[in-house]
Design a protein around this motif. Structure first.
Motif, PDB file in Angstrom:
ATOM      1  N   TYR A 241      25.146 -39.747 -10.294  1.00 34.13           N
ATOM      2  CA  TYR A 241      24.490 -41.172  -9.397  1.00 34.13           C
ATOM      3  C   TYR A 241      25.651 -41.420  -8.318  1.00 34.13           C
ATOM      4  O   TYR A 241      26.469 -41.093  -8.373  1.00 34.13           O
ATOM      5  CB  TYR A 241      24.314 -42.115 -10.344  1.00 34.13           C
ATOM      6  N   SER A 242      25.143 -42.176  -7.529  1.00 35.18           N
ATOM      7  CA  SER A 242      25.894 -42.837  -6.411  1.00 35.18           C
ATOM      8  C   SER A 242      26.891 -43.700  -6.759  1.00 35.18           C
ATOM      9  O   SER A 242      26.851 -44.479  -7.895  1.00 35.18           O
ATOM     10  CB  SER A 242      24.965 -43.363  -5.216  1.00 35.18           C
ATOM     11  N   PRO A 243      27.795 -44.143  -6.169  1.00 32.65           N
ATOM     12  CA  PRO A 243      28.949 -45.055  -6.337  1.00 32.65           C
ATOM     13  C   PRO A 243      28.345 -46.541  -6.627  1.00 32.65           C
ATOM     14  O   PRO A 243      28.727 -47.358  -7.105  1.00 32.65           O
ATOM     15  CB  PRO A 243      29.961 -45.127  -5.140  1.00 32.65           C
ATOM     16  N   LEU A 244      27.090 -46.858  -6.026  1.00 34.18           N
ATOM     17  CA  LEU A 244      26.579 -48.100  -5.953  1.00 34.18           C
ATOM     18  C   LEU A 244      25.889 -48.471  -7.260  1.00 34.18           C
ATOM     19  O   LEU A 244      25.802 -49.611  -7.717  1.00 34.18           O
ATOM     20  CB  LEU A 244      25.140 -48.265  -5.347  1.00 34.18           C
ATOM     21  N   VAL A 245      25.454 -47.494  -8.276  1.00 34.75           N
ATOM     22  CA  VAL A 245      25.646 -47.830  -9.576  1.00 34.75           C
ATOM     23  C   VAL A 245      26.690 -48.499 -10.164  1.00 34.75           C
ATOM     24  O   VAL A 245      26.359 -49.198 -11.150  1.00 34.75           O
ATOM     25  CB  VAL A 245      25.208 -46.287 -10.332  1.00 34.75           C
ATOM     26  N   GLY A 246      27.758 -47.900 -10.145  1.00 33.24           N
ATOM     27  CA  GLY A 246      29.057 -48.805 -10.664  1.00 33.24           C
ATOM     28  C   GLY A 246      29.155 -50.164  -9.923  1.00 33.24           C
ATOM     29  O   GLY A 246      29.576 -50.950 -10.806  1.00 33.24           O
ATOM     30  N   VAL A 247      29.119 -50.094  -9.003  1.00 33.92           N
ATOM     31  CA  VAL A 247      28.915 -51.484  -8.187  1.00 33.92           C
ATOM     32  C   VAL A 247      28.051 -52.409  -8.956  1.00 33.92           C
ATOM     33  O   VAL A 247      28.339 -53.592  -9.206  1.00 33.92           O
ATOM     34  CB  VAL A 247      28.657 -51.449  -6.593  1.00 33.92           C
ATOM     35  N   ILE A 248      26.733 -51.939  -9.099  1.00 37.00           N
ATOM     36  CA  ILE A 248      25.621 -52.894  -9.544  1.00 37.00           C
ATOM     37  C   ILE A 248      26.140 -53.130 -11.280  1.00 37.00           C
ATOM     38  O   ILE A 248      26.112 -54.307 -11.593  1.00 37.00           O
ATOM     39  CB  ILE A 248      24.413 -52.256  -9.878  1.00 37.00           C
ATOM     40  N   GLY A 249      26.345 -51.916 -11.704  1.00 33.36           N
ATOM     41  CA  GLY A 249      26.731 -52.278 -13.330  1.00 33.36           C
ATOM     42  C   GLY A 249      27.779 -53.136 -13.533  1.00 33.36           C
ATOM     43  O   GLY A 249      27.737 -54.120 -14.444  1.00 33.36           O
ATOM     44  N   TRP A 250      29.040 -53.093 -12.893  1.00 34.70           N
ATOM     45  CA  TRP A 250      30.152 -53.839 -13.134  1.00 34.70           C
ATOM     46  C   TRP A 250      29.672 -55.412 -12.485  1.00 34.70           C
ATOM     47  O   TRP A 250      30.480 -56.343 -12.905  1.00 34.70           O
ATOM     48  CB  TRP A 250      31.090 -53.358 -12.502  1.00 34.70           C
ATOM     49  N   THR A 251      29.070 -55.424 -11.557  1.00 42.43           N
ATOM     50  CA  THR A 251      28.561 -56.937 -11.059  1.00 42.43           C
ATOM     51  C   THR A 251      27.686 -57.519 -11.935  1.00 42.43           C
ATOM     52  O   THR A 251      27.971 -58.659 -12.231  1.00 42.43           O
ATOM     53  CB  THR A 251      27.818 -56.629  -9.780  1.00 42.43           C
ATOM     54  N   VAL A 252      26.944 -56.823 -12.691  1.00 40.08           N
ATOM     55  CA  VAL A 252      26.223 -57.570 -13.957  1.00 40.08           C
ATOM     56  C   VAL A 252      27.187 -57.756 -14.880  1.00 40.08           C
ATOM     57  O   VAL A 252      26.959 -58.856 -15.483  1.00 40.08           O
ATOM     58  CB  VAL A 252      25.186 -56.476 -14.223  1.00 40.08           C
ATOM     59  N   LEU A 253      28.135 -57.060 -15.044  1.00 36.05           N
ATOM     60  CA  LEU A 253      28.975 -57.393 -16.159  1.00 36.05           C
ATOM     61  C   LEU A 253      30.239 -58.426 -16.144  1.00 36.05           C
ATOM     62  O   LEU A 253      30.516 -59.044 -16.762  1.00 36.05           O
ATOM     63  CB  LEU A 253      29.618 -56.098 -16.655  1.00 36.05           C
ATOM     64  N   ALA A 254      30.751 -58.171 -14.865  1.00 38.94           N
ATOM     65  CA  ALA A 254      31.882 -59.034 -14.365  1.00 38.94           C
ATOM     66  C   ALA A 254      31.701 -59.837 -13.310  1.00 38.94           C
ATOM     67  O   ALA A 254      32.979 -60.134 -12.844  1.00 38.94           O
ATOM     68  CB  ALA A 254      33.026 -57.972 -14.376  1.00 38.94           C
ATOM     69  N   ASP A 255      30.683 -60.219 -12.873  1.00 39.91           N
ATOM     70  CA  ASP A 255      30.553 -61.308 -11.746  1.00 39.91           C
ATOM     71  C   ASP A 255      31.088 -62.622 -12.286  1.00 39.91           C
ATOM     72  O   ASP A 255      30.874 -62.934 -13.571  1.00 39.91           O
ATOM     73  CB  ASP A 255      29.047 -61.386 -11.343  1.00 39.91           C
ATOM     74  N   PRO A 256      32.035 -63.273 -11.645  1.00 36.75           N
ATOM     75  CA  PRO A 256      32.504 -64.484 -12.199  1.00 36.75           C
ATOM     76  C   PRO A 256      31.509 -65.580 -12.396  1.00 36.75           C
ATOM     77  O   PRO A 256      31.936 -66.198 -13.126  1.00 36.75           O
ATOM     78  CB  PRO A 256      33.509 -64.779 -11.382  1.00 36.75           C
ATOM     79  N   ALA A 257      30.516 -65.592 -11.646  1.00 35.39           N
ATOM     80  CA  ALA A 257      29.618 -66.717 -11.813  1.00 35.39           C
ATOM     81  C   ALA A 257      28.420 -66.162 -12.718  1.00 35.39           C
ATOM     82  O   ALA A 257      27.814 -67.317 -13.539  1.00 35.39           O
ATOM     83  CB  ALA A 257      29.154 -66.991 -10.613  1.00 35.39           C
ATOM     84  N   ALA A 258      28.090 -65.114 -12.812  1.00 36.30           N
ATOM     85  CA  ALA A 258      26.959 -64.648 -13.680  1.00 36.30           C
ATOM     86  C   ALA A 258      26.970 -63.241 -14.499  1.00 36.30           C
ATOM     87  O   ALA A 258      26.027 -62.637 -14.784  1.00 36.30           O
ATOM     88  CB  ALA A 258      25.525 -64.422 -12.678  1.00 36.30           C
ATOM     89  N   GLY A 259      28.333 -63.050 -14.713  1.00 34.72           N
ATOM     90  CA  GLY A 259      28.447 -61.694 -15.481  1.00 34.72           C
ATOM     91  C   GLY A 259      28.289 -61.691 -16.921  1.00 34.72           C
ATOM     92  O   GLY A 259      28.527 -62.822 -17.574  1.00 34.72           O
ATOM     93  N   LEU A 260      27.652 -60.874 -17.484  1.00 34.20           N
ATOM     94  CA  LEU A 260      27.278 -60.947 -18.909  1.00 34.20           C
ATOM     95  C   LEU A 260      28.836 -61.213 -19.772  1.00 34.20           C
ATOM     96  O   LEU A 260      28.808 -61.755 -20.899  1.00 34.20           O
ATOM     97  CB  LEU A 260      26.556 -59.641 -19.611  1.00 34.20           C
ATOM     98  N   LEU A 261      29.718 -60.258 -19.583  1.00 33.06           N
ATOM     99  CA  LEU A 261      30.848 -60.331 -20.368  1.00 33.06           C
ATOM    100  C   LEU A 261      31.591 -61.635 -20.115  1.00 33.06           C
ATOM    101  O   LEU A 261      32.184 -62.149 -21.320  1.00 33.06           O
ATOM    102  CB  LEU A 261      32.042 -59.336 -20.005  1.00 33.06           C
ATOM    103  N   ASN A 262      31.437 -62.400 -19.007  1.00 34.33           N
ATOM    104  CA  ASN A 262      32.164 -63.713 -18.714  1.00 34.33           C
ATOM    105  C   ASN A 262      31.155 -64.636 -19.442  1.00 34.33           C
ATOM    106  O   ASN A 262      31.734 -65.524 -20.140  1.00 34.33           O
ATOM    107  CB  ASN A 262      32.229 -64.070 -17.154  1.00 34.33           C
ATOM    108  N   GLY A 263      29.697 -64.390 -19.567  1.00 33.17           N
ATOM    109  CA  GLY A 263      28.966 -65.282 -20.426  1.00 33.17           C
ATOM    110  C   GLY A 263      29.259 -65.301 -21.798  1.00 33.17           C
ATOM    111  O   GLY A 263      29.371 -66.171 -22.632  1.00 33.17           O
ATOM    112  N   LEU A 264      29.677 -63.898 -22.359  1.00 32.09           N
ATOM    113  CA  LEU A 264      29.914 -63.772 -23.676  1.00 32.09           C
ATOM    114  C   LEU A 264      31.395 -64.524 -24.135  1.00 32.09           C
ATOM    115  O   LEU A 264      31.470 -65.124 -25.044  1.00 32.09           O
ATOM    116  CB  LEU A 264      30.055 -62.382 -23.785  1.00 32.09           C
TER     117      LEU A 264
END
Length: 585
Positions: A133-156
């Motif tokens: 897969y393209s590098p954008l998959v990692g970009v999307i995945g880590w944005t979902v996980l570690a976005d400072p405002a809406a990341g799942l890991l930050n929410g947890l």
């Protein structure tokens, strides 16, 4: 001498004449290939240098020759120009990413080939998943996980500790480097796994008997012998890190962290565009990548230092770790989960969520993003364009690579040596630079903004993979097989079709698959060259991300992974393709 006794001499003379004629034809074909390849490779490189000295875009009648762009780029490195921060960021990102990704890939290759760790077969497949897969998959995945405002890991983290400040921030230098390291580590893994597997264990056994522990054996024996493969992986990753557009381009814009590749893109994409500035910056990026290439050639100029398998035979083996193999298993499992599985799961999850959220509610899962995606006209256009380009480039590179590899490996000459060098030259050119060069070279031709210019760029850049893979396999086929076919009356063409080609089928499938995978995920060159009717799936993903359509972008990424996965399974299962076996070439 009777007429009957003269017949054998006449036949011999005819055979000699045919042989001479055949050699002349083969020489003419080689020079023809050399001329065509030289023109195709040199043209974009010459065009980018030409463009750097122009004042306006190609075709503008007001354009003149000037040092304006060159001065802005190179003097700007020292007087606070736009290239100063971009160049500094590029180098400060490429060097640690190269070191870290190479070290990580090397460790993983050692773990699955030189130890008795359980689950090695599954890990070997799992660590290569990101090649699909393209590098954008990692970009999307880590944005979902570690976005400072809406990341799942930050929410947890906030739910567990009550903290208001985020624990992770993917929009930072560390976040960009993190994503790039896990994206590039599989390249180092792939380029070294074969070397580790064929490495003679005898020297390590002697060192062990002499009292050297595992760490000393690795540092004093294993790594020095593997230096050629390590250097090749580091060079490859360094070049890819320099040209990497998508990861720092998207994540870095949130914190004004620009790189040369992204700055070049902005100058080609802005209105009005600054193509002379992009060309001048391209020469700077080309110089940076050339430094890595020069260092690699200096390091490996005496190839005999790195011989691991000799004519005396060798004994491969593994290191018995005892209970430590379970510790190693846990470490590798953690790396796989953090670096590959977690972002992939995050992308799939985001594709099924209607909006970005810091919490997960199974009841909110929906296929709406996929419905929006497949109802969009540009999705079908991008899918068709991407398939045409990937199939066409893979097929062209395999066919041309087969002919060129046969010419280069079976009969040596100066022309063939130059041809081999010219084919390999584009691999050291960053994708954005090559794209700008192609833009300057073909902007006033019918190829401009068509699939033709993209296909030509891909074939020129990736032909080396097919030539190297097929050439390496041809060198392992004994010429005696061809000679036996000739004695039996077979022409060179028949000998090739019925002797060499069947033996090369798995190699051809591997070369085809490799180019197909690269083109399916390519964005560095295509982002410079695409038009409204020539968008590809990676470009569509990029556009959706920048428009804020994270769910649709995630759905597109999952769709692309599924398509590539099906092709990968078919080629490996039914045609014998094996990327690991061809990595060394």
């Amino acid at each position: 001498m009777t007429e009957a006794s003269a017949i054998p001499e006449r036949i011999e003379a005819i055979d000699r004449g045919r042989s001479v004629a055949g050699e002349r034809i083969r020489a003419a074909v080689t020079w023809l290939f050399l001329a065509v390849v030289t023109v195709l490779v040199v043209t974009p490189m010459a065009a980018i240098v030409f463009g750097a000295f122009r004042t306006r875009s190609p075709g503008d009648p007001r354009a003149t020759f000037s040092l304006q762009s060159i001065e802005a780029v190179y003097l700007g490195l020292f007087n606070g120009g736009w290239t100063q921060s971009a160049t500094l960021h590029t180098v400060l990102l490429a060097i640690p990413v190269t070191i870290s990704a190479t070290a990580l890939g090397l460790f993983l290759a050692w773990a699955v080939t030189r130890t008795n760790m359980p689950g090695k077969r599954w890990f070997e497949f799992g660590f290569l998943l990101s090649l699909l897969y393209s590098p954008l998959v990692g970009v999307i995945g880590w944005t979902v996980l570690a976005d400072p405002a809406a990341g799942l890991l930050n929410g947890l983290w906030s739910a567990l500790t009550g903290a208001s400040d985020p624990l992770f921030n993917i929009y930072s230098y560390g976040g960009i480097a993190w994503v790039m390291i896990f994206f590039f580590a599989p390249y180092a893994f792939l380029l070294n796994v074969g070397g580790f597997r064929s490495l003679d264990v005898t020297l390590e056994e002697v060192a062990a008997v002499s009292g050297a522990n595992l760490f000393k054996r690795m540092m004093l024996i294993t790594l020095p012998v593997m230096m050629a493969g390590i250097a090749a992986a580091a060079l490859f990753i360094f070049t890819l890190a320099l040209e990497q557009f998508a990861i720092p381009g998207f994540l870095g814009t949130h914190v004004q962290f620009d790189t040369l590749a992204y700055a070049i893109f902005l100058r080609t994409n802005a209105y009005p565009s600054d193509l002379p500035g992009a060309a001048a910056a391209g020469t700077l990026l080309l110089i940076l990548s050339s430094i890595g290439l020069f260092a690699y050639r200096r390091l490996t100029r005496h190839s005999e230092r790195f011989v691991a398998v000799t004519a005396r035979g060798y004994k491969p083996g593994v290191t018995e770790l005892g209970a430590g193999r379970y510790v190693l298993f846990g470490v590798c499992l953690l790396i796989f989960i953090v670096g590959i599985a977690a972002p992939l799961i995050a992308v799939a999850l985001r594709a099924l969520l209607p909006v970005r959220t810091m919490t997960f509610d199974p009841g909110s899962l929906t296929l709406d993003n996929f419905r929006v995606l497949f109802s969009a006209a540009d999705m079908l256009l991008g899918l068709r364009n991407t398939f045409y380009l990937a199939f066409g480039a893979a097929t062209a590179c395999s066919v041309i690579g087969l002919v060129v590899a046969f010419q280069i490996t079976r009969r040596k000459s100066l022309a063939k040596s130059i041809l081999d060098y010219m084919i390999a030259l584009p691999i050291g050119v960053p994708g954005t630079v090559f794209g700008v060069g192609m833009l300057w070279a073909y902007v006033r031709t019918p190829l401009y903004l068509t699939l033709g210019i993209l296909l030509l760029a891909f074939v020129i850049r990736y032909l080396v993979y097919s030539v190297r893979s097929i050439g390496g396999a041809l060198m392992q086929i004994d010429k005696a097989l061809e000679e036996s076919a000739a004695v039996a009356g077979a022409t060179p063409f028949k000998s090739f079709m019925f002797v060499n080609l069947p033996l090369l089928r798995p190699v051809l499938a591997s070369a085809w698959l490799l180019v197909f995978l690269i083109v399916m995920r390519e964005i560095s060159s295509s982002i410079i060259l695409y038009g409204a009717h020539t968008v590809t799936l990676p470009i569509l993903t990029w556009n959706y991300l920048n428009d804020g359509s994270y769910g649709v972008a995630s759905a597109l990424a999952i769709t692309q992974i599924g398509i590539v996965g099906v092709v990968f399974i078919v080629l490996t299962r039914f045609f014998g393709a094996d990327l690991r076996a061809r990595a060394a070439e």
